[in-house]
Design a protein around this motif. Structure first.
Motif, PDB file in Angstrom:
ATOM      1  N   THR A   1      10.665  29.587  10.043  1.00  0.00           N
ATOM      2  CA  THR A   1      11.383  30.774  10.509  1.00  0.00           C
ATOM      3  C   THR A   1      12.879  30.513  10.684  1.00  0.00           C
ATOM      4  OG1 THR A   1       9.365  31.460  11.639  1.00  0.00           O
ATOM      5  CG2 THR A   1      11.342  32.728  12.098  1.00  0.00           C
ATOM      6  N   MET A   2      13.250  29.590  11.577  1.00  0.00           N
ATOM      7  CA  MET A   2      14.647  29.181  11.723  1.00  0.00           C
ATOM      8  C   MET A   2      14.660  27.699  12.104  1.00  0.00           C
ATOM      9  SD  MET A   2      17.639  30.330  14.439  1.00  0.00           S
ATOM     10  CE  MET A   2      17.769  32.035  13.921  1.00  0.00           C
ATOM     11  N   ASP A   3      15.331  26.885  11.297  1.00  0.00           N
ATOM     12  CA  ASP A   3      15.365  25.453  11.597  1.00  0.00           C
ATOM     13  C   ASP A   3      16.349  25.150  12.729  1.00  0.00           C
ATOM     14  OD1 ASP A   3      17.993  25.215  10.546  1.00  0.00           O
ATOM     15  OD2 ASP A   3      17.262  24.583   8.587  1.00  0.00           O
ATOM     16  N   GLY A   4      16.341  23.905  13.153  1.00  0.00           N
ATOM     17  CA  GLY A   4      17.169  23.510  14.288  1.00  0.00           C
ATOM     18  C   GLY A   4      18.664  23.552  14.017  1.00  0.00           C
ATOM     19  N   ILE A   5      19.057  23.272  12.790  1.00  0.00           N
ATOM     20  CA  ILE A   5      20.481  23.332  12.437  1.00  0.00           C
ATOM     21  C   ILE A   5      20.984  24.764  12.575  1.00  0.00           C
ATOM     22  CG2 ILE A   5      22.170  23.016  10.591  1.00  0.00           C
ATOM     23  CD1 ILE A   5      21.097  20.354  11.700  1.00  0.00           C
ATOM     24  N   ARG A   6      20.222  25.709  12.045  1.00  0.00           N
ATOM     25  CA  ARG A   6      20.597  27.126  12.130  1.00  0.00           C
ATOM     26  C   ARG A   6      20.590  27.599  13.591  1.00  0.00           C
ATOM     27  NH1 ARG A   6      23.740  30.670   9.690  1.00  0.00           N
ATOM     28  NH2 ARG A   6      23.021  32.770  10.014  1.00  0.00           N
ATOM     29  N   PHE A   7      19.590  27.147  14.361  1.00  0.00           N
ATOM     30  CA  PHE A   7      19.547  27.491  15.783  1.00  0.00           C
ATOM     31  C   PHE A   7      20.850  27.071  16.457  1.00  0.00           C
ATOM     32  CE2 PHE A   7      19.164  25.732  20.024  1.00  0.00           C
ATOM     33  CZ  PHE A   7      18.813  26.862  20.749  1.00  0.00           C
ATOM     34  N   LEU A   8      21.251  25.815  16.257  1.00  0.00           N
ATOM     35  CA  LEU A   8      22.469  25.326  16.902  1.00  0.00           C
ATOM     36  C   LEU A   8      23.697  26.085  16.429  1.00  0.00           C
ATOM     37  CD1 LEU A   8      21.911  21.472  17.000  1.00  0.00           C
ATOM     38  CD2 LEU A   8      21.951  23.059  18.931  1.00  0.00           C
ATOM     39  N   PHE A   9      23.782  26.337  15.135  1.00  0.00           N
ATOM     40  CA  PHE A   9      24.908  27.089  14.599  1.00  0.00           C
ATOM     41  C   PHE A   9      25.005  28.458  15.268  1.00  0.00           C
ATOM     42  CE2 PHE A   9      26.679  30.200  11.679  1.00  0.00           C
ATOM     43  CZ  PHE A   9      27.925  29.642  11.431  1.00  0.00           C
ATOM     44  N   MET A  10      23.876  29.156  15.356  1.00  0.00           N
ATOM     45  CA  MET A  10      23.854  30.492  15.962  1.00  0.00           C
ATOM     46  C   MET A  10      24.174  30.417  17.461  1.00  0.00           C
ATOM     47  SD  MET A  10      23.144  32.584  13.485  1.00  0.00           S
ATOM     48  CE  MET A  10      22.592  34.070  14.291  1.00  0.00           C
ATOM     49  N   ALA A  11      23.604  29.455  18.150  1.00  0.00           N
ATOM     50  CA  ALA A  11      23.826  29.324  19.595  1.00  0.00           C
ATOM     51  C   ALA A  11      25.287  29.023  19.902  1.00  0.00           C
ATOM     52  CB  ALA A  11      22.931  28.225  20.161  1.00  0.00           C
ATOM     53  N   ARG A  12      25.926  28.220  19.080  1.00  0.00           N
ATOM     54  CA  ARG A  12      27.319  27.860  19.322  1.00  0.00           C
ATOM     55  C   ARG A  12      28.275  29.020  19.051  1.00  0.00           C
ATOM     56  NH1 ARG A  12      25.579  24.366  22.590  1.00  0.00           N
ATOM     57  NH2 ARG A  12      25.178  22.269  21.823  1.00  0.00           N
ATOM     58  N   GLN A  13      27.780  30.085  18.426  1.00  0.00           N
ATOM     59  CA  GLN A  13      28.599  31.280  18.182  1.00  0.00           C
ATOM     60  C   GLN A  13      28.559  32.254  19.357  1.00  0.00           C
ATOM     61  OE1 GLN A  13      30.408  30.996  15.315  1.00  0.00           O
ATOM     62  NE2 GLN A  13      29.231  29.101  15.213  1.00  0.00           N
ATOM     63  N   ASN A  14      27.629  32.036  20.285  1.00  0.00           N
ATOM     64  CA  ASN A  14      27.422  32.965  21.390  1.00  0.00           C
ATOM     65  C   ASN A  14      28.114  32.450  22.661  1.00  0.00           C
ATOM     66  OD1 ASN A  14      26.016  34.139  23.796  1.00  0.00           O
ATOM     67  ND2 ASN A  14      25.004  35.303  22.178  1.00  0.00           N
ATOM     68  N   ASP A  15      29.039  33.220  23.203  1.00  0.00           N
ATOM     69  CA  ASP A  15      29.814  32.795  24.375  1.00  0.00           C
ATOM     70  C   ASP A  15      28.950  32.448  25.583  1.00  0.00           C
ATOM     71  OD1 ASP A  15      32.178  33.123  22.991  1.00  0.00           O
ATOM     72  OD2 ASP A  15      32.549  35.135  23.757  1.00  0.00           O
ATOM     73  N   ARG A  16      27.812  33.116  25.743  1.00  0.00           N
ATOM     74  CA  ARG A  16      26.978  32.882  26.932  1.00  0.00           C
ATOM     75  C   ARG A  16      26.262  31.545  26.905  1.00  0.00           C
ATOM     76  NH1 ARG A  16      22.754  36.846  28.350  1.00  0.00           N
ATOM     77  NH2 ARG A  16      22.301  36.812  26.155  1.00  0.00           N
ATOM     78  N   ILE A  17      25.944  31.030  25.724  1.00  0.00           N
ATOM     79  CA  ILE A  17      25.126  29.814  25.647  1.00  0.00           C
ATOM     80  C   ILE A  17      25.777  28.682  24.856  1.00  0.00           C
ATOM     81  CG2 ILE A  17      22.963  31.054  25.994  1.00  0.00           C
ATOM     82  CD1 ILE A  17      22.507  30.899  22.955  1.00  0.00           C
ATOM     83  N   ARG A  18      26.974  28.890  24.372  1.00  0.00           N
ATOM     84  CA  ARG A  18      27.589  27.916  23.454  1.00  0.00           C
ATOM     85  C   ARG A  18      27.789  26.528  24.051  1.00  0.00           C
ATOM     86  NH1 ARG A  18      32.954  30.783  22.369  1.00  0.00           N
ATOM     87  NH2 ARG A  18      31.939  30.745  20.358  1.00  0.00           N
ATOM     88  N   ASP A  19      27.897  26.431  25.374  1.00  0.00           N
ATOM     89  CA  ASP A  19      28.209  25.143  25.992  1.00  0.00           C
ATOM     90  C   ASP A  19      26.997  24.362  26.496  1.00  0.00           C
ATOM     91  OD1 ASP A  19      30.939  25.503  25.535  1.00  0.00           O
ATOM     92  OD2 ASP A  19      31.158  26.679  27.371  1.00  0.00           O
ATOM     93  N   VAL A  20      25.789  24.865  26.261  1.00  0.00           N
ATOM     94  CA  VAL A  20      24.587  24.134  26.685  1.00  0.00           C
ATOM     95  C   VAL A  20      24.457  22.880  25.813  1.00  0.00           C
ATOM     96  CG1 VAL A  20      22.075  24.222  26.900  1.00  0.00           C
ATOM     97  CG2 VAL A  20      23.449  26.257  27.435  1.00  0.00           C
ATOM     98  N   PRO A  21      24.329  21.701  26.423  1.00  0.00           N
ATOM     99  CA  PRO A  21      24.177  20.496  25.615  1.00  0.00           C
ATOM    100  C   PRO A  21      22.859  20.496  24.844  1.00  0.00           C
ATOM    101  CG  PRO A  21      24.039  19.967  27.953  1.00  0.00           C
ATOM    102  CD  PRO A  21      24.358  21.419  27.854  1.00  0.00           C
ATOM    103  N   ALA A  22      22.885  19.858  23.678  1.00  0.00           N
ATOM    104  CA  ALA A  22      21.703  19.826  22.815  1.00  0.00           C
ATOM    105  C   ALA A  22      21.499  18.425  22.253  1.00  0.00           C
ATOM    106  CB  ALA A  22      21.864  20.827  21.677  1.00  0.00           C
ATOM    107  N   ILE A  23      20.253  17.980  22.302  1.00  0.00           N
ATOM    108  CA  ILE A  23      19.861  16.736  21.648  1.00  0.00           C
ATOM    109  C   ILE A  23      19.000  17.102  20.455  1.00  0.00           C
ATOM    110  CG2 ILE A  23      18.671  14.526  21.840  1.00  0.00           C
ATOM    111  CD1 ILE A  23      19.101  14.655  24.874  1.00  0.00           C
TER     112      ILE A  23
END
Length: 126
Positions: free
Chosen positions: A59-81
């Motif tokens: 459905t959506m891989d992890g790279i795309r998830f991170l790319f999309m999340a980093r575009q959103n002001d509300r969640i862009r700064d959550v750290p990710a491993i």
């Protein structure tokens, strides 16, 4: 004080269960998502202090998830491993360029896992 909240985004139930076990042993609150779409929906609905993200998912891989999340002001700064079986340098580079803060290769040593999670949450490693 509320427990830190971690979202595990991985399509493998056994991996989610293993990571959940380690995280709950660190006294963390844990939620799960089976792909990037579900992960993004949960991340936008409620706050998390850390995301653990697999690369290869339907459905959506992890790279795309991170790319999309980093575009959103509300969640862009959550750290990710990014935690994945992909171990090539290009995989690590792609993950970091799209917003991963750390990159670990499965299977992850439990002590390394706990120490990296602790660092990302601003805690002392146990």
């Amino acid at each position: 004080m509320a427990k830190p909240r971690v979202l595990i985004i991985d399509d493998a139930a056994t991996v989610r269960a293993f990571h959940r076990h380690l995280l709950e042993g660190m006294d963390l609150e844990v939620d799960e998502a089976v792909n990037g779409v579900e992960g993004l929906e949960k991340a936008l609905r409620q706050p998390f202090d850390l995301w653990l993200v697999d690369v290869n998912m339907p459905t959506m891989d992890g790279i795309r998830f991170l790319f999309m999340a980093r575009q959103n002001d509300r969640i862009r700064d959550v750290p990710a491993i990014m935690i994945t079986t992909e171990s090539e340098l290009r995989d690590k580079t792609q993950a970091l360029e799209n917003g991963a803060n750390l990159f670990l290769v499965k299977p992850v040593d439990p002590d390394v896992f706990r120490s990296r999670v602790a660092v990302m949450l601003g805690r002392r490693a146990a």
